[in-house]
Design a protein around this motif. Structure first.
Motif, PDB file in Angstrom:
ATOM      1  N   PHE A 161       0.817  -1.218   0.000  1.00 60.71           N
ATOM      2  CA  PHE A 161       0.000   0.000   0.000  1.00 60.71           C
ATOM      3  C   PHE A 161       0.847   1.263   0.000  1.00 60.71           C
ATOM      4  O   PHE A 161       0.970   1.959   0.999  1.00 60.71           O
ATOM      5  CB  PHE A 161      -0.974   0.027   1.188  1.00 60.71           C
ATOM      6  CG  PHE A 161      -1.918  -1.126   1.207  1.00 60.71           C
ATOM      7  CD1 PHE A 161      -2.392  -1.650   0.018  1.00 60.71           C
ATOM      8  CD2 PHE A 161      -2.331  -1.697   2.381  1.00 60.71           C
ATOM      9  CE1 PHE A 161      -3.258  -2.732   0.012  1.00 60.71           C
ATOM     10  CE2 PHE A 161      -3.187  -2.773   2.393  1.00 60.71           C
ATOM     11  CZ  PHE A 161      -3.650  -3.298   1.208  1.00 60.71           C
TER      12      PHE A 161
ATOM     13  N   ASN B 285     -11.906   7.711  11.132  1.00 59.80           N
ATOM     14  CA  ASN B 285     -12.840   6.983  10.275  1.00 59.80           C
ATOM     15  C   ASN B 285     -12.833   5.517  10.662  1.00 59.80           C
ATOM     16  O   ASN B 285     -11.924   5.061  11.355  1.00 59.80           O
ATOM     17  CB  ASN B 285     -12.445   7.140   8.803  1.00 59.80           C
ATOM     18  CG  ASN B 285     -11.239   6.300   8.442  1.00 59.80           C
ATOM     19  OD1 ASN B 285     -11.355   5.145   8.046  1.00 59.80           O
ATOM     20  ND2 ASN B 285     -10.042   6.858   8.616  1.00 59.80           N
ATOM     21  N   ILE B 286     -13.841   4.823  10.216  1.00 63.52           N
ATOM     22  CA  ILE B 286     -13.953   3.409  10.532  1.00 63.52           C
ATOM     23  C   ILE B 286     -14.160   2.615   9.235  1.00 63.52           C
ATOM     24  O   ILE B 286     -15.019   1.763   9.102  1.00 63.52           O
ATOM     25  CB  ILE B 286     -15.040   3.194  11.620  1.00 63.52           C
ATOM     26  CG1 ILE B 286     -15.211   1.764  12.082  1.00 63.52           C
ATOM     27  CG2 ILE B 286     -16.355   3.785  11.247  1.00 63.52           C
ATOM     28  CD1 ILE B 286     -14.709   1.562  13.479  1.00 63.52           C
ATOM     29  N   GLY B 287     -13.342   2.997   8.251  1.00 66.37           N
ATOM     30  CA  GLY B 287     -13.376   2.308   6.959  1.00 66.37           C
ATOM     31  C   GLY B 287     -14.708   2.477   6.261  1.00 66.37           C
ATOM     32  O   GLY B 287     -15.287   3.580   6.264  1.00 66.37           O
ATOM     33  N   GLU B 288     -15.201   1.391   5.695  1.00 68.14           N
ATOM     34  CA  GLU B 288     -16.441   1.438   4.915  1.00 68.14           C
ATOM     35  C   GLU B 288     -17.655   1.840   5.746  1.00 68.14           C
ATOM     36  O   GLU B 288     -18.665   2.269   5.208  1.00 68.14           O
ATOM     37  CB  GLU B 288     -16.709   0.060   4.307  1.00 68.14           C
ATOM     38  CG  GLU B 288     -15.706  -0.340   3.251  1.00 68.14           C
ATOM     39  CD  GLU B 288     -16.217  -1.498   2.408  1.00 68.14           C
ATOM     40  OE1 GLU B 288     -17.126  -2.196   2.865  1.00 68.14           O
ATOM     41  OE2 GLU B 288     -15.697  -1.679   1.297  1.00 68.14           O
ATOM     42  N   GLU B 289     -17.568   1.650   7.054  1.00 69.44           N
ATOM     43  CA  GLU B 289     -18.728   1.938   7.901  1.00 69.44           C
ATOM     44  C   GLU B 289     -18.770   3.387   8.395  1.00 69.44           C
ATOM     45  O   GLU B 289     -19.574   3.736   9.237  1.00 69.44           O
ATOM     46  CB  GLU B 289     -18.752   0.966   9.091  1.00 69.44           C
ATOM     47  CG  GLU B 289     -19.022  -0.469   8.659  1.00 69.44           C
ATOM     48  CD  GLU B 289     -18.947  -1.475   9.808  1.00 69.44           C
ATOM     49  OE1 GLU B 289     -19.085  -1.055  10.970  1.00 69.44           O
ATOM     50  OE2 GLU B 289     -18.743  -2.666   9.528  1.00 69.44           O
TER      51      GLU B 289
ATOM     52  N   SER C  85      -9.237  -5.296  -5.820  1.00 67.53           N
ATOM     53  CA  SER C  85     -10.230  -6.247  -6.336  1.00 67.53           C
ATOM     54  C   SER C  85     -10.951  -7.003  -5.227  1.00 67.53           C
ATOM     55  O   SER C  85     -12.030  -7.521  -5.411  1.00 67.53           O
ATOM     56  CB  SER C  85      -9.557  -7.253  -7.270  1.00 67.53           C
ATOM     57  OG  SER C  85      -8.598  -8.015  -6.564  1.00 67.53           O
ATOM     58  N   TRP C  86     -10.326  -7.062  -4.042  1.00 65.79           N
ATOM     59  CA  TRP C  86     -10.942  -7.805  -2.957  1.00 65.79           C
ATOM     60  C   TRP C  86     -11.875  -6.949  -2.111  1.00 65.79           C
ATOM     61  O   TRP C  86     -12.487  -7.410  -1.170  1.00 65.79           O
ATOM     62  CB  TRP C  86      -9.871  -8.458  -2.068  1.00 65.79           C
ATOM     63  CG  TRP C  86      -8.645  -7.627  -1.883  1.00 65.79           C
ATOM     64  CD1 TRP C  86      -7.479  -7.727  -2.584  1.00 65.79           C
ATOM     65  CD2 TRP C  86      -8.458  -6.556  -0.956  1.00 65.79           C
ATOM     66  NE1 TRP C  86      -6.577  -6.782  -2.139  1.00 65.79           N
ATOM     67  CE2 TRP C  86      -7.139  -6.061  -1.153  1.00 65.79           C
ATOM     68  CE3 TRP C  86      -9.277  -5.973   0.029  1.00 65.79           C
ATOM     69  CZ2 TRP C  86      -6.625  -5.008  -0.410  1.00 65.79           C
ATOM     70  CZ3 TRP C  86      -8.754  -4.924   0.758  1.00 65.79           C
ATOM     71  CH2 TRP C  86      -7.449  -4.451   0.540  1.00 65.79           C
ATOM     72  N   LEU C  87     -11.986  -5.662  -2.457  1.00 65.95           N
ATOM     73  CA  LEU C  87     -12.936  -4.816  -1.732  1.00 65.95           C
ATOM     74  C   LEU C  87     -14.336  -5.098  -2.248  1.00 65.95           C
ATOM     75  O   LEU C  87     -14.526  -5.393  -3.416  1.00 65.95           O
ATOM     76  CB  LEU C  87     -12.620  -3.340  -1.935  1.00 65.95           C
ATOM     77  CG  LEU C  87     -11.525  -2.748  -1.055  1.00 65.95           C
ATOM     78  CD1 LEU C  87     -11.342  -1.278  -1.382  1.00 65.95           C
ATOM     79  CD2 LEU C  87     -11.855  -2.922   0.422  1.00 65.95           C
ATOM     80  N   LYS C  88     -15.307  -4.981  -1.364  1.00 62.22           N
ATOM     81  CA  LYS C  88     -16.694  -5.205  -1.735  1.00 62.22           C
ATOM     82  C   LYS C  88     -17.124  -4.135  -2.739  1.00 62.22           C
ATOM     83  O   LYS C  88     -16.814  -2.967  -2.584  1.00 62.22           O
ATOM     84  CB  LYS C  88     -17.569  -5.106  -0.493  1.00 62.22           C
ATOM     85  CG  LYS C  88     -18.685  -6.105  -0.463  1.00 62.22           C
ATOM     86  CD  LYS C  88     -19.354  -6.091   0.891  1.00 62.22           C
ATOM     87  CE  LYS C  88     -20.838  -6.343   0.765  1.00 62.22           C
ATOM     88  NZ  LYS C  88     -21.221  -7.480  -0.027  1.00 62.22           N
ATOM     89  N   GLU C  89     -17.817  -4.582  -3.782  1.00 70.26           N
ATOM     90  CA  GLU C  89     -18.341  -3.624  -4.753  1.00 70.26           C
ATOM     91  C   GLU C  89     -19.446  -2.828  -4.083  1.00 70.26           C
ATOM     92  O   GLU C  89     -20.308  -3.397  -3.411  1.00 70.26           O
ATOM     93  CB  GLU C  89     -18.926  -4.359  -5.970  1.00 70.26           C
ATOM     94  CG  GLU C  89     -17.913  -5.134  -6.765  1.00 70.26           C
ATOM     95  CD  GLU C  89     -16.996  -4.234  -7.607  1.00 70.26           C
ATOM     96  OE1 GLU C  89     -17.304  -3.046  -7.753  1.00 70.26           O
ATOM     97  OE2 GLU C  89     -15.977  -4.758  -8.093  1.00 70.26           O
TER      98      GLU C  89
ATOM     99  N   ASP D  29     -22.767  -0.437  -4.354  1.00 76.31           N
ATOM    100  CA  ASP D  29     -23.811   0.067  -5.241  1.00 76.31           C
ATOM    101  C   ASP D  29     -24.024   1.538  -4.919  1.00 76.31           C
ATOM    102  O   ASP D  29     -24.424   1.874  -3.814  1.00 76.31           O
ATOM    103  CB  ASP D  29     -25.113  -0.713  -5.037  1.00 76.31           C
ATOM    104  CG  ASP D  29     -24.938  -2.172  -5.431  1.00 76.31           C
ATOM    105  OD1 ASP D  29     -24.293  -2.419  -6.464  1.00 76.31           O
ATOM    106  OD2 ASP D  29     -25.428  -3.039  -4.706  1.00 76.31           O
TER     107      ASP D  29
END
Lengths: 233, 354
Positions: free
Chosen positions: A52, A167-171, A226-230, A232
């Motif tokens: 990274f 931050n807490i990433g995607e959430e 590529s391993w991250l959730k797509e 919408d």
């Protein structure tokens, strides 16, 4: 966005705890400076983490015309803690705006040390401490200050401001950012450093703007794994 | 539920181990697992009775693990592929002594020194016991940072329940990815540890922890007994997750980081009308044979997505008794298959078996 006071400085250094978000902020900030019309150079000083890297953003930086200085070995199997000689050009070329992406913790900051005499001599810099309330080791203002001091001791340069990157990433929600302000203010009080930037994902920037007025800086995710959730959207 | 924190996979492994009551860690640096050791070095001194020790080698570290395990205390070591090879002798001794311990492998590309980028090519090594002699290691393969935490707890629990070494099979990407996690784990179960070396105080006969037997018949007896336990583990402890398998005609099998890429590819294939799902093994040993064998009666074909030259594919073929074709979709050497590559394979298999 951030104040003129910040963008007028010639060198901006991002340092902080391991995994606090320095690289992504440094890339976003370099693009921001460039979009303001500055000749911009970003240098990756991370000799700790072989994954990274700033180099992941090579394409977008190149497209924008931003010069990237990075170890030839970044993202390869050569796990050598080496920095290119070219890094000195950031300090030699006084016409450019330099963004320095420093490795995590005191171990990462050690590499910054060799450039500190040049930074102090020119004395036109900001050294920003990137913090995230939701990282385990920087969950309390006291724990955060401990890491701050370790970094300053390791590189020999004092911080001039704070970047609240809680931050807490995607959430992460607007609430996540808003509720982190008290923590950031506590760190600010304990350290005597001003909060120069609070970051927020660009998707929730407009909403966050209603709650946080000062120095809110939107972040884009320029590298997609590529391993991250797509998502919408 | 405690408040979530943002953690890297490697950090989550370390913190979860401490929270699971593991206060002894022995390690040696190697990329891409060094953060586990670095984290332990920072945290352990702050824990009452916590021990972090950087050994002089991987071999020394695993032997220190054997020592602490013999006292019945929770203990962990971690390494990356070449380092696990060095530890494999110790793994065999742990199994031969019936000792619980947790060993973490944050895999990198091989063979030999290989590279520092992610890989899953230690599948055979992990699932076949890694060392010499007849034995198994319980192998857990998380695919998120939260599951990393959960599997550390599960690993310690099952290791103690069955008195066997457990292994977390992670990889460079899983170790580096940052995700929100809850470290709220619930209670730690207590198991009988009357076998542990805790000092007799002159009140009981000494316990002996040993893997050497002078009589062949005695060694045979212990092997048979141990394999009775392995049978129970195979019967009761296989874990897996099914994804969009309800009406699936193609079954993707993938674990760890490969399952995350596969999930995106499956969602895309579904949008294009292809009936495809996934069975994701969470335990690699015991391998979830039953669910795969049952699926073989419904689907047309399987696709094994791996970051290896095709290792798990053999377990799939064994599990389904070769009833249906199993195709391989793989990248190696530190490369990760892209969503598009997995999707392409799904389309190919879909066309081929119509």
């Amino acid at each position: 966005m951030v104040s003129n006071n910040l963008t007028s400085k010639r060198i901006t250094v991002f340092a902080g705890h391991y995994g606090s978000g320095k690289t992504n902020i440094a890339v976003n900030y370099a693009i921001y400076l460039n979009d303001l019309g500055n000749k911009t150079v970003i240098a990756d000083l991370d000799i700790v983490n072989p994954y990274f890297r700033t180099k992941d953003s090579e394409k977008i930086l190149k497209d924008k015309g931003i010069k990237l200085i990075s170890s030839e070995y970044a993202n390869t199997n050569v796990d050598v803690p080496a920095l290119p000689a070219e890094t000195y050009s950031v300090f030699a070329d006084k016409d450019c705006k330099g963004v320095l992406d420093v490795g995590g913790d005191d171990r990462g900051a050690l590499a910054l040390g060799r450039y500190v005499p040049l930074i102090l001599e020119e004395n036109d810099y900001e050294m920003l401490f990137v913090i995230n309330k939701h990282r385990f080791m920087t969950g309390t203002p006291e724990g955060t200050i401990e890491i701050m001091k370790e970094i300053e001791d390791a590189c020999g340069l004092k911080f001039t401001g704070i970047v609240n990157n809680s931050n807490i990433g995607e959430e992460t929600t607007v609430e996540t950012v808003v509720s982190s302000m008290e923590y950031a203010k506590n760190v600010s009080q304990l350290s005597g450093l001003p909060i120069k930037m609070t970051t927020v994902w660009d998707a929730i920037y407009d909403k966050a703007k209603e709650e946080i007025e000062e120095n809110l800086f939107p972040l884009k995710m320029y590298v997609k794994q590529s391993w991250l959730k797509e998502r919408d959207e | 539920m405690s408040e979530k924190v943002l953690m890297k996979g490697n950090e989550a492994l370390a913190e979860a181990a401490i929270m699971a009551g593991c206060h002894h860690y022995f390690g040696y640096p190697i990329t891409p697992q060094t953060e586990v050791a670095a984290y332990m070095a920072k945290r352990m001194p702050k824990i009452d009775g916590g021990v972090f020790l950087q050994a002089e080698s991987e071999i020394a570290a695993i032997n220190m693990v054997i020592g602490v395990a013999a006292t019945g205390k929770r203990v962990m070591t971690s390494s990356s592929s070449p380092g696990i090879s060095l530890k494999s002798e110790g793994l065999s001794y742990l199994a031969g002594c019936d000792l619980p311990a947790l060993v973490v492998n944050v895999q990198r590309g091989g063979p030999g020194l290989g590279g520092i980028q992610p890989s899953q090519s230690d599948y055979f090594q992990a699932t076949r016991g890694a060392g010499h002699g007849d034995f198994h290691t319980l192998v857990l393969a998380p695919n998120s940072v939260q599951e990393m935490v959960d599997m550390v707890f599960k690993g310690f629990d099952l290791a103690e329940k069955y008195r066997i070494p457990a292994m977390i099979l992670s990889d460079g990407t899983m170790g580096q990815m940052m995700e929100p996690v809850s470290l709220d784990m619930g209670e730690i179960k207590e198991y009988d540890k009357s076998w542990a070396l805790t000092g007799t105080k002159g009140e009981r006969k000494p316990n002996i922890v040993n893997s050497l037997f002078l009589e062949a018949s005695e060694l045979e007896k212990f092997n048979f007994e141990r394999f009775e336990r392995y049978k129970q583990i195979e019967e009761n402890e296989a874990m897996y997750e099914e994804y969009r398998m309800e009406d699936a005609e193609i079954c993707v099998v993938a674990f760890g980081v490969a399952s995350r890429v596969s999930q995106n590819a499956i969602d895309e294939a579904r949008k294009q009308g292809i009936k495809v799902g996934m069975i994701r093994p969470i335990t690699l040993w015991p391998f979830p044979k039953k669910v795969l064998n049952a699926a073989a009666d419904k689907v047309k074909a399987f696709i094994s997505v791996e970051l290896s030259m095709g290792q798990m594919i053999e377990d799939i073929e064994l599990a389904i008794r070769c009833k249906k074709p199993v195709e391989l979709c793989n990248r190696v050497g530190g490369m990760i298959p892209s969503t598009a590559e997995v999707l392409e394979k799904i389309k190919e298999v879909n066309g081929g078996v119509k």
